[in-house]
Scaffold this motif. Structure first.
Motif, mmCIF file in Angstrom:
data_model
loop_
_atom_site.group_PDB
_atom_site.id
_atom_site.type_symbol
_atom_site.label_atom_id
_atom_site.label_comp_id
_atom_site.label_asym_id
_atom_site.label_seq_id
_atom_site.Cartn_x
_atom_site.Cartn_y
_atom_site.Cartn_z
ATOM 1 N N GLN A 133 0.748 -1.222 -0.052
ATOM 2 C CA GLN A 133 -0.039 -0.006 -0.036
ATOM 3 C C GLN A 133 0.712 1.172 -0.016
ATOM 4 O OE1 GLN A 133 -3.431 -0.479 -0.074
ATOM 5 N NE2 GLN A 133 -3.020 -2.489 -0.416
ATOM 6 N N ARG B 133 3.673 2.355 -2.122
ATOM 7 C CA ARG B 133 4.504 2.201 -3.226
ATOM 8 C C ARG B 133 5.195 3.701 -3.783
ATOM 9 N NH1 ARG B 133 1.257 -2.198 -7.240
ATOM 10 N NH2 ARG B 133 0.388 -3.472 -5.426
ATOM 11 N N THR C 106 3.266 7.175 -3.994
ATOM 12 C CA THR C 106 2.478 6.927 -5.140
ATOM 13 C C THR C 106 1.320 5.973 -4.584
ATOM 14 O OG1 THR C 106 3.625 4.870 -6.071
ATOM 15 C CG2 THR C 106 4.113 7.285 -6.994
ATOM 16 N N THR D 103 -0.960 3.111 -3.968
ATOM 17 C CA THR D 103 -1.108 1.430 -4.825
ATOM 18 C C THR D 103 -0.691 1.634 -6.002
ATOM 19 O OG1 THR D 103 -3.425 1.835 -4.977
ATOM 20 C CG2 THR D 103 -2.881 0.960 -3.022
ATOM 21 N N THR D 104 -0.383 2.545 -6.629
ATOM 22 C CA THR D 104 0.382 2.542 -7.998
ATOM 23 C C THR D 104 1.762 2.340 -8.141
ATOM 24 O OG1 THR D 104 -1.476 4.193 -8.422
ATOM 25 C CG2 THR D 104 0.156 3.921 -10.178
ATOM 26 N N THR D 105 2.108 1.381 -8.813
ATOM 27 C CA THR D 105 3.462 1.357 -9.005
ATOM 28 C C THR D 105 4.025 2.216 -10.360
ATOM 29 O OG1 THR D 105 3.375 -1.072 -8.780
ATOM 30 C CG2 THR D 105 5.355 -0.338 -9.844
ATOM 31 N N PRO D 106 4.985 3.096 -9.688
ATOM 32 C CA PRO D 106 5.386 4.002 -10.545
ATOM 33 C C PRO D 106 6.299 3.539 -11.810
ATOM 34 C CG PRO D 106 7.036 4.021 -8.737
ATOM 35 C CD PRO D 106 5.661 3.196 -8.389
#
Length: 625
Positions: A69, A71, A94, A96-99
Motif C-alpha cells: 500500500q 508504493r 504513489t 497503490t500505484t507502481t510508478p
C-alpha cells in the motif's frame, strides 16, 4: 484549492506562470528558487518545506517499491552539498500505484512535501519526509546510481540519542554524535553493509536484523545482548527486500548467520523496528549452523522446574505446534518434574464466545508429550473471568502447571477460583502451607487489571514441600520505542509491573517469614529485563535470588526483539537456595526463524531444603561441594 500536476516539465512551467495562487502564494517553491533535495530535507528531522508544493527537484531514481500500500520510488541528488546533516534523497509516494520509473532514470519531480508518521499522528515514531501528489518527468535513463554510503563498524556513533531531550523533531541533527541522528541524516539515501552478521532471525514478514558493529555486546551464539537502558546497541539495522521474491526468495536466516558480500538499498523507516535498508542488492545467506540447545536431565535427588511461554497455545492450533512443543519439552528440556506454562488459551482460542475452560488445550499438550516419549503429566490451572486477563482478545490466556506424578506430587487444596486470593497458612510442624492450591495472588487488586494473575501451587518432592509461583506480568506493548522521536523513551507500562512485583514480593515474604527455609520459586514471563526495577523489587533488600545474574551479561537473554537479545523470562529462588540451584536458559526458539514460540524456556534444578539445618548442610557438602 486541490492541486493536480501535469506530467511534463513544460506543463509544470505553464502552471507556474498561469495559476494566480501558485504565482502569488508563499506555499509554492518552484524551479526559480533553485531548490535541491537537501534543501527539502533540511538539517532537522522535519522538512522546512513541510506542507509546501515544490517543483524542479532533480536526481536519479535509486529504487522502486512495487509492493503493498506504500508504493513509490526513491531518487537521490548525485551532487550533494557536503553537509553531513542533510540527506540527499527523497521518497515519492504513489499509494497503490507502481510508478513507471526504473533505477538509473534521471528525473525532475514536483509534489507536496509531507511528513508522514508511521503508526499514526499520535505515535512517537519518527516522521518520513516524502513527496505526495507528485508528478515527474524522466529526462534520461541508464544513469549511474549515486554511490552508497558504507555503514561500516565505525560509521554509526555509539551514543544512541541525546539524554533528557524529549521530542527530537526540530533539534538540529548531529550525525557524528548520535546514532538516531546519523540515520535521520541519511534518510532515503543509498546505504551499504558488507558481510553483516544476523542478530535477529527472519520473521513472518520477511525481515531480519543485522549488526554493523560485530563487536558490540556479542552473545556466544551470534546475537547482540541488551544489557542496559543506556546501551540499546546502535549497530542494529533491519533489512527488508525490494527484490521480487520470484527472483530472489528472502533468506530464512537464524541468529549468527551472515549476509555475505554487499547488502544495499535506500534507508527507510518503519513503525516496526525503526530504520531499515530496503535492499536492492541482498548479500548471500550463509547458514552458520546454529543448533537448538538441550539441557541435562535432573539427577535423582534434584527437583527440576521449568518455565515456558508457549505463545497463545489453544486447542484450535494445528497438531504440528503441539508435537513440536512436546518434543522440546521431552528432549530439549529433558522432561522437567514441574513445568510452569504461560499463554495457555481456552479451548476456543481467539474466538470470543465466552469459553474460558482449557481442558482440550491442556489434554492435547499432555497427550502429545506422552506420545513423544515424555511423562504422563497431570495439569493444574485456574480459569479466569472471561476477558479479564488481557492478552489476545477472546483467548483468555492464563498460567498452568504440568506435573510429573512419577517424580513429584501436587498438593490439591480445594477452593481456588478466579477471584479467591491464596493465603499463607500455618500448618504446624510441617511449615507453612497454602489456603488453596492452585490459587491466585490477590486477583482483585487493580495491579492485575487486564493482566494475567499469578498462579501458585504447593508440591511435595521426596517428602519436602515446595511452592512455585508462575507469573506473566503486564505487557511492554505500550512503551515508547527505542527508535522513536522522543528520547529517552518513556516506559509507561513499567508502573503496572512494579505494582505486580510488589504483590508477589509480599506473598513470598510472607512464606519466608513463616519459614526462612521455605522452598519458594517465582518463575515465568515477567516481561522485563534483569536490570529493570521490576526485578529489583523482587530481589532487592534480602529478597529472592536471581541466578541469571551469575551468568555473563552476554548470556542473559530468552527473547530476541528488534535485533536485541534480551531477558523477559526469569526463574527466581528463595535466598537460602542460592547456592543449591543449577540454572539453564535453553535456546530453542528466539534465535530461530522457524519458531514454535517467541520465547526460550528455562530450567532450574535443585535439592529442596529439608528444614533441618544439619541435614541441609550435609547435603550441600555432598551434592554441591
Amino acid at each position: 484549492m486541490a492541486l493536480s500536476y501535469p506530467r511534463t516539465a513544460a506543463a509544470v512551467v505553464a502552471v507556474l506562470t498561469t495559476c494566480p495562487l501558485l504565482a502569488a502564494g508563499p506555499a509554492w517553491a518552484g524551479p526559480g528558487d533553485g531548490l535541491r533535495v537537501h534543501d527539502i530535507q533540511g538539517v532537522t528531522r522535519t522538512s522546512p518545506y513541510a506542507g509546501t508544493d515544490v517543483s524542479g527537484l532533480t536526481g536519479v531514481v535509486t529504487a522502486v517499491n512495487a509492493f503493498g500500500q506504500a508504493r513509490g520510488f526513491w531518487f537521490q541528488d548525485p551532487q550533494g552539498d557536503g553537509d553531513p546533516r542533510t540527506s540527499e534523497a527523497l521518497f515519492v509516494f504513489t499509494g497503490t500505484t507502481t510508478p513507471a520509473v526504473r533505477p538509473g532514470d534521471a528525473v525532475q519531480v514536483a509534489g507536496t512535501v509531507e511528513e508522514y508518521r508511521p503508526g499514526g499522528a499520535d505515535s512517537v515514531n519518527q516522521t518520513i519526509t516524502q513527496l505526495g501528489d507528485a508528478t515527474w518527468t524522466v529526462t534520461s535513463s541508464g544513469e549511474e546510481l549515486p554511490a552508497a554510503v558504507d555503514v561500516d563498524r565505525g560509521a554509526v556513533p555509539d551514543t544512541h540519542a541525546p539524554s533528557r531531550r524529549g521530542d527530537l523533531s526540530e533539534r538540529e541533527l548531529r550525525p557524528g554524535s548520535y546514532a538516531l541522528d546519523y540515520w535521520a541524516a541519511h534518510e532515503h539515501m543509498r546505504v551499504r553493509v558488507t558481510d553483516a552478521r544476523v542478530v535477529g532471525p527472519t520473521d513472518g514478514y520477511d525481515a531480519l536484523w543485522v549488526t554493523t558493529k560485530p563487536r558490540e555486546n556479542p552473545t556466544r551464539r551470534g546475537g547482540t545482548a541488551y544489557t542496559s537502558y543506556d546501551g540499546p546497541n546502535t549497530g542494529r539495522l533491519k533489512v527488508e527486500s525490494l527484490i521480487p521474491f520470484s527472483q530472489r526468495p528472502f533468506p530464512r536466516a537464524d541468529v549468527g548467520d551472515e549476509l555475505a558480500g554487499v547488502t544495499e538499498g535506500p534507508l527507510y523507516y518503519s513503525a516496526y523496528g525503526g530504520y531499515l535498508v530496503k535492499a536492492t542488492t541482498l548479500g548471500e545467506h550463509v547458514d552458520n549452523g546454529l543448533r537448538r540447545e538441550t539441557t541435562r536431565r535432573a539427577r535423582d535427588w534434584e527437583l527440576s522446574v521449568a518455565t515456558y511461554n508457549v505463545e497463545n497455545l489453544s486447542a484450535r492450533d494445528g497438531q504440528q505446534k503441539f508435537d513440536r512443543l512436546a518434543t522440546e519439552i521431552t528432549e530439549n528440556l529433558a522432561s522437567p518434574d514441574i513445568l510452569a506454562l504461560e499463554e495457555i488459551q481456552d479451548d476456543s482460542g481467539p474466538t470470543d464466545d465466552g469459553t474460558v475452560d482449557p481442558t482440550r488445550t491442556l489434554n492435547r499438550l499432555t497427550a502429545a508429550i506422552e506420545a513423544a516419549g515424555g511423562p504422563a503429566y497431570e495439569w493444574r490451572q485456574v480459569s479466569p473471568v472471561n476477558n479479564a486477563d488481557g492478552g489476545q482478545p477472546g483467548g483468555n490466556i492464563r498460567n498452568a502447571f504440568l506435573v510429573n506424578p512419577a517424580r513429584v506430587s501436587f498438593t490439591d487444596i480445594p477452593g481456588g477460583d478466579a477471584t479467591t486470593p491464596v493465603e499463607v497458612r500455618d500448618t504446624g510442624r510441617g511449615g507453612p502451607g497454602l489456603s488453596v492450591s492452585p490459587g491466585r495472588i490477590q486477583p482483585g487488586d487493580q495491579a492485575w487489571t487486564d493482566s494475567r494473575k499469578p498462579l501458585v501451587g504447593q508440591f511435595e518432592f521426596q517428602g519436602r514441600r515446595v511452592f512455585v509461583v508462575t507469573v506473566h506480568f503486564a505487557s511492554k506493548g505500550g512503551d515508547q520505542p527505542l527508535h522513536g522521536v522522543r528520547q529517552p523513551p518513556q516506559r509507561v507500562t513499567e508502573a503496572q509491573r512494579e505494582a505486580q512485583s510488589e504483590l508477589v514480593r509480599d506473598f513470598t515474604d510472607e512464606l519466608l517469614a513463616a519459614d526462612r527455609d521455605a522452598n519458594v520459586l517465582v518463575v515465568g514471563d515477567l516481561n522485563d529485563f534483569w536490570f529493570a526495577p521490576t526485578l529489583r523489587i523482587l530481589t532487592g533488600r534480602g529478597g529472592l535470588h536471581n541466578p541469571m545474574t551469575r551468568l555473563p551479561e552476554s548470556e542473559r537473554y530468552s527473547y530476541v526483539y528488534d535485533g536485541n537479545s534480551q531477558a523477559l523470562d526469569h526463574m527466581l529462588a528463595a535466598p537460602r537456595l542460592a547456592d543449591r540451584v543449577d540454572y539453564d536458559i535453553v535456546h530453542v526458539n528466539a534465535e530461530f526463524h522457524d519458531q514454535v514460540s517467541d520465547h526460550d524456556p528455562q530450567v532450574l534444578r535443585f535439592r529442596p531444603l529439608s528444614g533441618d539445618r544439619r541435614t541441609d548442610h550435609a547435603e550441600h557438602d555432598r551434592y554441591y561441594d
